[in-house]
Structures are given as structure tokens and as C-alpha cells.
Design an enzyme around this catalytic site. Structure first.
Site, PDB file in Angstrom:
ATOM      1  N   ASP A   1       0.860  -1.176   0.000  1.00  0.00           N
ATOM      2  CA  ASP A   1       0.000   0.000   0.000  1.00  0.00           C
ATOM      3  C   ASP A   1       0.901   1.232   0.000  1.00  0.00           C
ATOM      4  OD1 ASP A   1      -1.942   1.879   0.301  1.00  0.00           O
ATOM      5  OD2 ASP A   1      -2.702   1.151   2.210  1.00  0.00           O
TER       6      ASP A   1
ATOM      7  N   GLY B   1      -1.072   6.186   1.465  1.00  0.00           N
ATOM      8  CA  GLY B   1      -2.008   7.291   1.361  1.00  0.00           C
ATOM      9  C   GLY B   1      -2.940   7.381   2.550  1.00  0.00           C
ATOM     10  N   PHE B   2      -3.489   6.253   2.968  1.00  0.00           N
ATOM     11  CA  PHE B   2      -4.412   6.252   4.109  1.00  0.00           C
ATOM     12  C   PHE B   2      -3.700   6.712   5.370  1.00  0.00           C
ATOM     13  CE2 PHE B   2      -6.166   4.120   7.832  1.00  0.00           C
ATOM     14  CZ  PHE B   2      -7.491   4.546   7.780  1.00  0.00           C
TER      15      PHE B   2
ATOM     16  N   GLN C   1     -11.489   6.215  -6.475  1.00  0.00           N
ATOM     17  CA  GLN C   1     -12.051   6.934  -5.340  1.00  0.00           C
ATOM     18  C   GLN C   1     -13.418   7.515  -5.724  1.00  0.00           C
ATOM     19  OE1 GLN C   1     -11.000   7.011  -2.306  1.00  0.00           O
ATOM     20  NE2 GLN C   1      -8.829   6.501  -2.332  1.00  0.00           N
TER      21      GLN C   1
ATOM     22  N   GLY D   1     -11.145   4.174  -0.329  1.00  0.00           N
ATOM     23  CA  GLY D   1     -12.066   5.108   0.306  1.00  0.00           C
ATOM     24  C   GLY D   1     -13.345   4.489   0.804  1.00  0.00           C
TER      25      GLY D   1
ATOM     26  N   ASP E   1      -7.862  -7.087   2.051  1.00  0.00           N
ATOM     27  CA  ASP E   1      -6.906  -7.081   3.153  1.00  0.00           C
ATOM     28  C   ASP E   1      -7.548  -6.373   4.328  1.00  0.00           C
ATOM     29  OD1 ASP E   1      -5.246  -4.294   3.918  1.00  0.00           O
ATOM     30  OD2 ASP E   1      -6.373  -4.210   2.051  1.00  0.00           O
TER      31      ASP E   1
ATOM     32  N   CYS F   1     -13.231 -25.488  12.605  1.00  0.00           N
ATOM     33  CA  CYS F   1     -11.989 -24.915  12.077  1.00  0.00           C
ATOM     34  C   CYS F   1     -10.849 -25.918  12.207  1.00  0.00           C
ATOM     35  CB  CYS F   1     -11.656 -23.631  12.828  1.00  0.00           C
ATOM     36  SG  CYS F   1     -10.126 -22.838  12.282  1.00  0.00           S
TER      37      CYS F   1
ATOM     38  N   CYS G   1      -7.538 -24.962  11.963  1.00  0.00           N
ATOM     39  CA  CYS G   1      -6.285 -24.250  12.186  1.00  0.00           C
ATOM     40  C   CYS G   1      -5.501 -24.897  13.328  1.00  0.00           C
ATOM     41  CB  CYS G   1      -6.544 -22.770  12.483  1.00  0.00           C
ATOM     42  SG  CYS G   1      -7.090 -22.410  14.174  1.00  0.00           S
TER      43      CYS G   1
ATOM     44  N   CYS H   1      -7.253 -24.420  16.803  1.00  0.00           N
ATOM     45  CA  CYS H   1      -8.487 -25.157  17.053  1.00  0.00           C
ATOM     46  C   CYS H   1      -8.285 -26.669  17.110  1.00  0.00           C
ATOM     47  CB  CYS H   1      -9.521 -24.805  15.986  1.00  0.00           C
ATOM     48  SG  CYS H   1     -10.165 -23.121  16.120  1.00  0.00           S
TER      49      CYS H   1
ATOM     50  N   HIS I   1      -5.673 -18.030  14.521  1.00  0.00           N
ATOM     51  CA  HIS I   1      -7.016 -18.518  14.186  1.00  0.00           C
ATOM     52  C   HIS I   1      -7.770 -17.525  13.309  1.00  0.00           C
ATOM     53  CE1 HIS I   1     -11.133 -19.935  14.491  1.00  0.00           C
ATOM     54  NE2 HIS I   1     -11.451 -18.704  14.861  1.00  0.00           N
TER      55      HIS I   1
END
Length: 395
Positions: free
Chosen positions: A91, A94-95, A208, A236, A286, A324, A326, A329, A355
Site C-alpha cells: 500500500d 495514502g491512508f 475513489q 475510500g 486485506d 476450524c 487451524c 483449534c 485462528h
């Protein structure tokens, strides 16, 4: 060709595809775990591989400030620095820059801001951000854009969107200049074969326009007319607007962008949003939520969200999510993980983060399989109905 996107099956606007990159394929829809500072908090890269993560995200703003993008380049680039052999997206920051409301000044040239680490003055332009992302060496790099709150009025949304488009042109010109004039010199290594193509990066533009449909359409049209982009970011959103407004904008953008390219919905990844986004044509997601929430005791399950700090789990022998598979779990009970968490044991934070990340990776894979099976609508209705039966608990 370094980058391509093949669509294997569709279900309405949803697609099951394969995004090919120099560091390998990404089966979409896909959730990208967030490794802001070149690490997904509490998790080892091998954990991510075992979970089936195909692509992760890092942040140019944070890595520029610490340890420094030039240091990352000296260490061989982001893949070698963090020992991640699969694709990476960065990224642009900008954010993060625009969230420093009291610490930055915007003009057409760029943004002057103070580092949140030491207060030092910095100046980001589209060109300098492309140089930073070049040094980091990710497969996909995002343009530098002007981010505003999701519920902003039309005038502010238009100003930010049009500035982002102007900055996009500068980003593209700088990327092209860097690829021709400053190829990365480090030789390929057998253990990181994709690095031989590190001088070829995919620049994604960002659509945007806030919650204003006509601005989103105008932005998409302007961006498409500029260049044959390898993919598109949708920015945005999930920055203060209502969820219904976000879903509406996704439908607008779905109609406005080419169906032949991957779409990345930036910063969105709660379970319900992931499914609703996939239904509206989004391929990549993400979000920091799985690890951030895990560090605060919140757990994703198929029956809604639970808070492991609650006393009712003190003697609960069940896993976090009985369905699950994972590593948390399949081995540990809620009672044990609660004990770790309330005792401030680091393993508790690690297991909850593991998890939650696994949960979203698995959810994206389930959605992908349902598209291939031809039953996405029924699968998503059933999944969301079960998940929403239990109201999310406060974290």
C-alpha cells in the site's frame, strides 16, 4: 508476461480466478494478511504458508519510516528481508498520511507530514512514493492517492478523487521511468526465483469517489482511459460510511471496471464484508482486523464473534470454532486459550491471531469453491444467516 488474470468460473458478478505474478499465482477470491511492518503480527511466514496464504500486504509509509526503504533494498528487497517467497502487495501509505489530520499539509505537489515516530518532517509526492515502493520490491504496488472520510460531501469527494487521478498519471510516469532507467541490480537467487523479475511491478490505480456513484463512475472511466492497468484498487470505503453505502459503491464500481482484470478492495476484510464483496465482483481483500482483534480477545467463528475474555469460557473444553482446522483449534480448548489471554501470555495473542487469519483465508477459499461449484448464492446466504444469528460482541 509477468502479470495476468485468468477467470475460471463466474457466479453473477463473482469470479474465481488466478492472478499470476512473478512470485507465483494467487487463486482468487483471496484474503491478504496484513504485514504492515514486514511481519504479520505474532505470526511466522511458515505459519502463513501452512494456512494457505498466497499473497500478503505491507505498507510503504511504515517501512519508509522504519527501518527505511533503502535499507530494505540493501537487504535484498522485501521478499528476502522478511523471508516470504510468495507475492507481496505494498500500500502506498495514502491512508496513513491522510489520517494524520493535525500533522500534514496537502497541496497539488504532494503531502508534507510529521512522522508519527519521531516528529521529523517528511514530504510524499507521487514520485517519491513510487521510488519507495520500487525500493521495497513488492509485486503489486499501489498509487499514491488522496484519501478522505467515507461520508464526505460531494465537493470534498470530487476534489480528492480528481487529485488522485492527476497523481496517478505522475505515478505511472515515474514507474515507467524507473523501470527503464534504474533497473534493480541484485542478481536472482535460486531460493527466491521471482526476484529475477523484481524490476517489473504491477501498478494498481485506485478508484475513489466516496459514496457518490457518479464520482465513482467518472473516476473509473478516467482511470481506464489512461492505461491498460494490470488490476484496479477500490479505495475510500470502510472509512466511516454505512455498510449499505459501501456495498452500493461496490456494485457501481463492478459495472464501471473491466471484468477481465482483478479488483482489490482496500482495507476491508470482516467476514460479512468479504462475502458481500465477493458477490459484487471483488477478488482481493486485506484487513488488520484479524490480528488486531485477536490481540484484544475477539474471535471469528462460524456462529458469530466471541470474546475469549468472558468468564463463560473459563471451563469450556471446545475449540474456538469446532469446524476450524487451524493449528489453534485442532490442539487447544477455549479454556486454555482464555487462560493464556487473561494471564498475559504471548502464546494467547499468537493463537488468537493465527485462528482469525486462518478463518478469513479459509472463508475466501470456501467462497472460491462455491463459485466453481455453481452454488455461491445459496452458500453465501446460508453462511451469512448462520454468522449473523449471533450479534457481534463488543471488543
Amino acid at each position: 508476461m509477468s502479470f495476468s488474470f485468468e477467470i475460471e468460473s463466474t457466479a453473477g458478478s463473482a469470479r474465481a480466478g488466478i492472478f499470476l505474478t512473478p512470485h507465483g499465482p494467487v487463486e482468487t477470491p483471496a484474503f491478504m494478511p496484513v504485514g504492515t511492518l514486514a511481519t504479520v503480527k505474532a505470526l511466522d511466514p511458515d505459519d502463513l504458508v501452512q494456512m494457505g496464504a498466497s499473497m500478503i500486504l505491507s505498507n510503504a509509509y511504515h517501512l519508509h519510516l522504519r527501518p527505511g526503504d533503502e535499507i530494505v533494498r540493501e537487504m535484498g528487497g522485501l521478499h528476502r528481508f522478511m523471508q516470504w517467497k510468495r507475492p507481496i502487495l505494498t500500500d502506498s501509505g495514502g491512508f496513513q498520511v491522510f489520517s494524520l489530520a493535525q500533522l500534514r499539509t496537502i497541496n497539488e505537489e504532494g503531502v508534507e507530514f510529521q512522522s508519527h515516530i519521531d516528529g521529523s518532517s517528511r514530504f510524499f509526492t507521487p514520485e517519491t512514493v513510487m521510488q519507495i515502493e520500487r525500493n521495497l520490491g513488492a509485486d503489486v504496488i499501489m498509487q499514491f492517492d488522496h484519501v478522505i472520510p467515507g461520508q464526505s460531501e460531494e465537493a470534498a469527494a470530487r476534489d480528492a478523487s480528481e487529485r488522485s487521478i492527476r497523481w496517478l498519471g505522475r505515478c505511472l510516469a515515474e514507474v515507467q521511468r524507473l523501470e527503464v532507467g534504474q533497473p534493480l541490480e541484485d542478481p536472482p537467487r535460486e531460493d527466491f526465483p521471482g526476484d529475477s523479475l523484481r524490476n517489473r511491478q504491477a501498478l494498481f490505480p485506485i478508484v475513489q469517489g466516496g459514496i457518490h456513484a457518479h464520482l465513482r463512475r467518472e473516476a473509473a472511466e478516467a482511470i481506464r482511459s489512461m492505461y491498460d492497468w494490470p488490476g484496479f484498487g477500490i479505495g475510500g470505503l470502510s472509512v466511516g460510511e454505512e455498510k449499505d453505502a459501501m456495498y452500493e459503491m461496490l456494485e457501481v464500481v463492478d459495472d464501471a471496471l473491466p471484468k477481465t482484470h482483478p479488483r482489490y478492495l482496500m482495507g476491508v476484510g470482516f467476514p460479512e464484508d468479504l462475502i458481500e464483496g465477493i458477490r459484487r465482483g471483488v477478488d482481493l481483500f486485506d484487513c488488520v482486523a484479524p490480528t488486531r482483534m485477536g490481540r484484544n480477545g475477539a474471535v471469528f467463528t462460524r456462529d458469530g464473534r466471541l470474546n475469549i475474555k468472558r468468564a463463560e469460557y473459563r471451563t469450556d473444553p471446545k475449540p474456538l470454532d469446532p469446524e476450524c482446522d487451524c493449528a489453534a483449534c485442532t490442539r487447544f480448548s477455549r479454556a486454555y486459550i482464555r487462560h493464556l489471554f487473561v494471564s498475559d501470555e504471548i502464546l494467547g495473542l499468537r493463537l488468537l491471531s493465527l485462528h482469525n487469519v486462518h478463518f478469513l483465508l479459509s472463508l475466501a477459499r470456501g467462497a472460491r469453491q462455491s463459485i466453481l461449484n455453481g452454488n455461491l448464492e445459496q452458500w453465501s446466504r446460508d453462511w451469512l444467516a448462520r454468522y449473523r444469528m449471533t450479534s457481534p460482541l463488543p471488543v
